[in-house]
Design a protein around this motif. Sequence first.
Motif, PDB file in Angstrom:
ATOM      1  N   ILE A  17      22.955  40.879  -2.645  1.00 35.95           N
ATOM      2  CA  ILE A  17      21.602  40.171  -2.701  1.00 35.95           C
ATOM      3  C   ILE A  17      20.952  41.187  -4.050  1.00 35.95           C
ATOM      4  O   ILE A  17      20.394  40.572  -4.967  1.00 35.95           O
ATOM      5  N   VAL A  51      23.300  34.027  -9.159  1.00 34.21           N
ATOM      6  CA  VAL A  51      23.079  33.067  -7.907  1.00 34.21           C
ATOM      7  C   VAL A  51      24.125  32.971  -6.794  1.00 34.21           C
ATOM      8  O   VAL A  51      23.852  32.632  -5.785  1.00 34.21           O
ATOM      9  N   TRP A  52      25.614  33.078  -7.485  1.00 33.44           N
ATOM     10  CA  TRP A  52      26.711  32.966  -6.395  1.00 33.44           C
ATOM     11  C   TRP A  52      26.574  33.904  -5.600  1.00 33.44           C
ATOM     12  O   TRP A  52      26.697  33.647  -4.242  1.00 33.44           O
ATOM     13  N   ILE A  54      24.178  36.077  -4.520  1.00 32.35           N
ATOM     14  CA  ILE A  54      22.697  35.809  -3.814  1.00 32.35           C
ATOM     15  C   ILE A  54      23.097  34.810  -2.777  1.00 32.35           C
ATOM     16  O   ILE A  54      22.619  35.201  -1.358  1.00 32.35           O
ATOM     17  N   VAL A  55      23.528  33.690  -2.810  1.00 38.28           N
ATOM     18  CA  VAL A  55      24.029  32.845  -1.964  1.00 38.28           C
ATOM     19  C   VAL A  55      24.989  33.089  -0.665  1.00 38.28           C
ATOM     20  O   VAL A  55      24.692  32.956   0.265  1.00 38.28           O
ATOM     21  N   GLY A  56      25.956  33.805  -1.419  1.00 37.07           N
ATOM     22  CA  GLY A  56      26.945  34.243  -0.419  1.00 37.07           C
ATOM     23  C   GLY A  56      26.319  35.504   0.558  1.00 37.07           C
ATOM     24  O   GLY A  56      26.650  35.568   1.685  1.00 37.07           O
ATOM     25  N   LEU A  58      23.035  35.796   1.131  1.00 35.46           N
ATOM     26  CA  LEU A  58      22.203  35.449   2.162  1.00 35.46           C
ATOM     27  C   LEU A  58      23.035  34.556   3.243  1.00 35.46           C
ATOM     28  O   LEU A  58      22.458  34.566   4.558  1.00 35.46           O
ATOM     29  N   LEU A  59      24.057  34.104   3.005  1.00 35.54           N
ATOM     30  CA  LEU A  59      24.939  33.325   4.109  1.00 35.54           C
ATOM     31  C   LEU A  59      25.359  34.234   5.082  1.00 35.54           C
ATOM     32  O   LEU A  59      25.351  34.117   6.428  1.00 35.54           O
ATOM     33  N   GLY A  69      30.203  32.207   3.251  1.00 36.08           N
ATOM     34  CA  GLY A  69      29.536  33.715   2.705  1.00 36.08           C
ATOM     35  C   GLY A  69      30.227  34.760   2.056  1.00 36.08           C
ATOM     36  O   GLY A  69      30.507  35.159   1.068  1.00 36.08           O
ATOM     37  N   LEU A  72      32.616  33.442  -0.623  1.00 36.92           N
ATOM     38  CA  LEU A  72      31.901  33.601  -1.827  1.00 36.92           C
ATOM     39  C   LEU A  72      32.032  34.794  -2.504  1.00 36.92           C
ATOM     40  O   LEU A  72      32.330  34.969  -3.695  1.00 36.92           O
TER      41      LEU A  72
END
Length: 138
Positions: A17, A51-52, A54-56, A58-59, A69, A72
């Motif tokens: 993140i 973004v990739w 961050i999303v991974g 956060l998941l 996540g 990713l």
Amino acid sequence: MDVVVLIGRILFAALFIGSGINHLAQANAMTGYATSRGVPLAKVVVPVSGVWIIVGGLLVLLGIWADLGALLLLVHVVLSAALMHAFWQETDPQARQGEMVHFMKNTGLAGAALMAFALFAAVDDLGLTITGPLFTLN
């Protein structure tokens, strides 16, 4: 075990993140570095990868399809190792050593992401997650 896995998720996700935020906040510098390493379309790749991850992250952190996540993040670190830290292409010994360290770090993170994927996909109830796994490894 639930709390131990939660602490591990927090520590693992924080790295990604924070790095993703840095990809976005320092996009020009990151794009310049990616360009210097030969990454095609670096101006697009840098924010997308930010973004990739961050999303991974956060998941994994929130326990929402944490297995997805982890996948990713696995894809990111494998591509980053190969594209950004190709130590075998370096001729300067110091540069080669520095890139090898980063390559090995990413290899280790890939192993951790793969283990996290397997853990989340194989164990339905790790507790302290919002959803169960998206994939099943039973």
